[in-house]
Scaffold this active site. Structure first.
Site, PDB file in Angstrom:
ATOM      1  N   ASP A   6       1.944   4.518  -1.432  1.00 13.17           N
ATOM      2  CA  ASP A   6       1.100   3.524  -2.372  1.00 13.17           C
ATOM      3  C   ASP A   6      -0.258   3.895  -1.824  1.00 13.17           C
ATOM      4  O   ASP A   6      -0.398   5.183  -1.282  1.00 13.17           O
ATOM      5  CB  ASP A   6       1.260   2.237  -2.180  1.00 13.17           C
ATOM      6  CG  ASP A   6       0.775   1.477  -3.282  1.00 13.17           C
ATOM      7  OD1 ASP A   6       1.373   1.283  -4.527  1.00 13.17           O
ATOM      8  OD2 ASP A   6      -0.538   0.717  -3.105  1.00 13.17           O
ATOM      9  N   LYS A  17       7.446  -4.874  -0.926  1.00 13.60           N
ATOM     10  CA  LYS A  17       6.075  -3.932  -0.858  1.00 13.60           C
ATOM     11  C   LYS A  17       5.633  -4.532   0.784  1.00 13.60           C
ATOM     12  O   LYS A  17       6.001  -5.313   1.212  1.00 13.60           O
ATOM     13  CB  LYS A  17       4.968  -4.573  -1.777  1.00 13.60           C
ATOM     14  CG  LYS A  17       4.050  -3.641  -1.751  1.00 13.60           C
ATOM     15  CD  LYS A  17       4.310  -2.604  -2.946  1.00 13.60           C
ATOM     16  CE  LYS A  17       3.242  -1.574  -3.180  1.00 13.60           C
ATOM     17  NZ  LYS A  17       3.286  -0.706  -4.084  1.00 13.60           N
TER      18      LYS A  17
HETATM   19  P1  NDP Z   1      -4.144   6.913  -3.935  1.00 10.22           P
HETATM   20  O1  NDP Z   1      -4.375   6.240  -2.599  1.00 10.22           O
HETATM   21  O2  NDP Z   1      -3.617   8.122  -3.929  1.00 10.22           O
HETATM   22  O3  NDP Z   1      -5.338   6.863  -4.895  1.00 10.22           O
HETATM   23  C1  NDP Z   1      -6.047   5.587  -5.266  1.00 10.22           C
HETATM   24  C2  NDP Z   1      -7.521   6.136  -6.028  1.00 10.22           C
HETATM   25  O4  NDP Z   1      -7.928   4.814  -6.401  1.00 10.22           O
HETATM   26  C3  NDP Z   1      -8.132   6.680  -5.082  1.00 10.22           C
HETATM   27  O5  NDP Z   1      -9.158   7.859  -6.081  1.00 10.22           O
HETATM   28  C4  NDP Z   1      -9.315   5.461  -4.623  1.00 10.22           C
HETATM   29  O6  NDP Z   1     -10.269   6.029  -4.405  1.00 10.22           O
HETATM   30  C5  NDP Z   1      -9.206   4.778  -5.868  1.00 10.22           C
HETATM   31  N1  NDP Z   1      -9.411   3.332  -5.560  1.00 10.22           N
HETATM   32  C6  NDP Z   1      -8.725   2.759  -4.611  1.00 10.22           C
HETATM   33  N2  NDP Z   1      -9.329   1.307  -4.438  1.00 10.22           N
HETATM   34  C7  NDP Z   1     -10.417   1.550  -5.194  1.00 10.22           C
HETATM   35  C8  NDP Z   1     -11.538   0.544  -5.684  1.00 10.22           C
HETATM   36  N3  NDP Z   1     -11.449  -0.873  -5.113  1.00 10.22           N
HETATM   37  N4  NDP Z   1     -12.516   0.873  -6.304  1.00 10.22           N
HETATM   38  C9  NDP Z   1     -12.331   2.026  -7.076  1.00 10.22           C
HETATM   39  N5  NDP Z   1     -11.705   2.994  -6.899  1.00 10.22           N
HETATM   40  C10 NDP Z   1     -10.716   2.729  -6.100  1.00 10.22           C
HETATM   41  O7  NDP Z   1      -3.340   5.688  -4.505  1.00 10.22           O
HETATM   42  P2  NDP Z   1      -2.116   5.864  -5.708  1.00 10.22           P
HETATM   43  O8  NDP Z   1      -2.749   6.804  -6.598  1.00 10.22           O
HETATM   44  O9  NDP Z   1      -0.852   6.099  -5.099  1.00 10.22           O
HETATM   45  O10 NDP Z   1      -2.254   4.248  -6.258  1.00 10.22           O
HETATM   46  C11 NDP Z   1      -2.968   4.109  -7.453  1.00 10.22           C
HETATM   47  C12 NDP Z   1      -2.343   2.802  -8.184  1.00 10.22           C
HETATM   48  O11 NDP Z   1      -1.207   3.166  -8.571  1.00 10.22           O
HETATM   49  C13 NDP Z   1      -2.331   1.528  -7.120  1.00 10.22           C
HETATM   50  O12 NDP Z   1      -2.548   0.334  -8.085  1.00 10.22           O
HETATM   51  C14 NDP Z   1      -0.648   1.588  -6.749  1.00 10.22           C
HETATM   52  O13 NDP Z   1      -0.163   0.527  -6.516  1.00 10.22           O
HETATM   53  C15 NDP Z   1      -0.097   2.265  -8.040  1.00 10.22           C
HETATM   54  N6  NDP Z   1       1.177   2.984  -8.047  1.00 10.22           N
HETATM   55  C16 NDP Z   1       1.297   3.911  -7.292  1.00 10.22           C
HETATM   56  C17 NDP Z   1       2.560   4.701  -7.020  1.00 10.22           C
HETATM   57  C18 NDP Z   1       2.874   5.877  -6.310  1.00 10.22           C
HETATM   58  O14 NDP Z   1       3.957   6.273  -6.621  1.00 10.22           O
HETATM   59  N7  NDP Z   1       1.853   6.047  -5.488  1.00 10.22           N
HETATM   60  C19 NDP Z   1       3.726   3.959  -8.018  1.00 10.22           C
HETATM   61  C20 NDP Z   1       3.181   2.793  -8.917  1.00 10.22           C
HETATM   62  C21 NDP Z   1       2.273   2.292  -9.066  1.00 10.22           C
HETATM   63  P3  NDP Z   1     -11.140   7.007  -3.267  1.00 10.22           P
HETATM   64  O15 NDP Z   1     -10.519   8.388  -3.287  1.00 10.22           O
HETATM   65  O16 NDP Z   1     -12.523   6.922  -2.899  1.00 10.22           O
HETATM   66  O17 NDP Z   1     -10.260   6.500  -1.978  1.00 10.22           O
END
Ligand code: NDP
Length: 443
Positions: free
Chosen positions: A164, A124
């Site tokens: 991510d 990571k």
């Molecule tokens: P994105 O950046 O595309 O989206 C993250 C979302 O979560 C956004 O809507 C963001 O809000 C919200 N968010 C992030 N941090 C916070 C917080 N502290 N409080 C409230 N809302 C929050 O990321 P992903 O969708 O790619 O990833 C989301 C999760 O999935 C993570 O845990 C990641 O590690 C996991 N994951 C992702 C994979 C992937 O293929 N992308 C694979 C496996 C796991 P805002 O829109 O306001 O920024």
């Protein structure tokens, strides 16, 4: 081996890294009782070795903002374990990125990648760079500076990063472009690439879709389906939006979405059109969900989390520790029957324990969100073969992989009459990596 002694040593060696301690405790609590039955693991100190990354690379990232000011961020790559394949895992750009966060994510990735059935080790990386509010040129400047240093440590058979939080199609494209420029070669050194330059169909959708496929597998063990189920989804990013779209297409009612500014509640469920609109809105970085409430006929709750909303299934898809013990109690009180984690470690350990104790279906992230990295593995295979499979082909393979991960959890997670998916995922993920490490000798 005893859990408290093991954790005491780990905490002493890694002071202050709370997220890493949390992730390790969750895994070793189920692995130690299993490993204690086989002296070979203890003799070779396999758990001590699995909780120590192969190496950690930390570097300075220096870039220029829109006014020509020099900005300095910190870049990281934690190469955790390559016993079963080259290092593989995402990059996160967020101001909260720290060594503890990346070590927890890299450690989780070891078990997740093992479960996918594909030959992928774990890693990571990322930076405390915050892409929010930055112009495209600033993001490009940062990505180029970041890759200039990272490029020394990655390679198509060495370490293959992906996206991510904060690293989506735009960032992967800039990172790929810079690697290509520096190395002079067109190689599959990143996954999540655009379809026109070596990306795989369904990779962008894969984590969210895979999470829904995993939920369907869990529900089927109780003779249930998604049809008509009220689903509370958190997040509005890559994982959350594709999970939400897949749920709506499967006949479920998506009643919430959230972001850092609060959550949207649609008691009757968002339509597929409303979800597509929300996805466009977030992808074009027009603002927080609050600005969308009227357009999708939903109530907006600033600064709240969706877990107090009555639902049948919860899909935490935003970030780590977003679902606490208090939230878990609320979900259970409101009759929630299943929790399927799209994010990594979104439930605190006490919240996860509450779900397990209540006997509801609880799919931990390392199993339920493994569809993303699994499809990255399929992207690597296509790159190595110099061809692109059809969308239907990749989606079918993704479904099969999620079914296989579910089957491994069931096999190793038997617990009375039910299945403890946490135990099942941890033990199944452990066996493959541990046995490979034993076979390799003392390395
Ligand atoms: P994105 O950046 O595309 O989206 C993250 C979302 O979560 C956004 O809507 C963001 O809000 C919200 N968010 C992030 N941090 C916070 C917080 N502290 N409080 C409230 N809302 C929050 O990321 P992903 O969708 O790619 O990833 C989301 C999760 O999935 C993570 O845990 C990641 O590690 C996991 N994951 C992702 C994979 C992937 O293929 N992308 C694979 C496996 C796991 P805002 O829109 O306001 O920024």
């Amino acid at each position: 081996m005893n859990l408290d002694d093991f954790m005491g040593g780990l905490v002493r060696r890694n002071p202050g890294q709370e997220e890493f301690h949390q992730a390790v405790r969750e895994v070793v609590a189920s692995v130690i009782p299993y490993a204690n039955q086989y002296p070979k693991y203890e003799r070779a100190r396999i758990l001590e070795r699995m909780t120590e990354p192969d190496r950690i690379i930390i570097f300075r990232v220096c870039w220029a903002d829109r006014d020509g000011n020099v900005r300095v961020n910190r870049g990281y790559r934690v190469q955790f374990n390559n016993a079963i394949g080259p290092y593989k895992g995402g990059l996160r750009f967020d101001r909260t990125v720290s060594l503890s966060i990346l070590k927890f994510l890299g450690f989780e990735q070891t078990f997740k990648n093992s479960l996918t059935t594909l030959p992928m080790g774990s890693a990571k990386g990322g930076s405390d760079f915050n892409p929010r509010g930055k112009t495209d040129v600033e993001v490009m400047n940062f990505c180029q500076a970041f890759m200039t240093e990272l490029s020394r440590y990655i390679g198509k058979d060495v370490d293959i990063p992906a996206g991510d939080i904060g690293v989506g199609a735009r960032e992967i494209s800039y990172l790929f472009g810079q690697y290509k420029r520096l190395s002079g070669e067109f190689a599959g050194i990143l996954t999540g690439k655009g379809l026109s330059f070596g990306g795989s169909p369904v990779r962008i959708e894969a984590t969210g879709y895979g999470c829904v496929y995993f939920a369907e597998e869990m529900l089927s063990t109780r003779g249930e389906s998604l049809e008509g189920k009220r689903c509370a989804v958190s997040g509005a990013g890559n994982v959350a939006m594709y999970a939400a779209c897949k749920l709506a297409a499967a006949g479920a009612k998506v009643v919430t979405l959230s972001d850092r500014g609060g959550f949207l509640h649609s008691p009757g469920g968002f339509t597929e059109e409303q979800l597509a609109h929300a996805m466009d809105y977030k992808a074009s970085r027009r603002g927080d969900l609050a600005g969308l409430a009227d357009e999708v006929a939903a109530e907006h709750h600033p600064d709240g989390k969706p877990w107090a909303v009555p639902c049948d299934i919860a899909f935490p898809c935003a970030t780590q520790n977003e679902l606490t013990q208090r939230d878990a109690r609320r979900l259970l009180k409101n009759g929630c029957q299943a929790v399927c984690e799209g994010a990594n470690m979104p439930s605190t350990n006490p919240a996860a324990d509450a779900f397990r104790k209540a006997g509801i279906l609880y799919g931990p992230g390392k199993a339920a969100n493994a569809g993303g990295v699994a499809t990255s593995g399929l992207e690597m295979t296509q790159n190595a073969m110099h061809l692109t499979w059809s969308r239907e082909d990749v989606d079918r393979r993704l479904r099969e992989i999620m079914a296989s991960i579910h089957a491994q959890c069931v096999e190793h997670g038997q617990d009375g009459d039910g299945v403890d998916y946490v135990k099942g995922a941890n033990i199944a993920g452990f066996i493959k990596v541990a046995d490979a490490m034993l076979a390799h000798g003392m390395v």
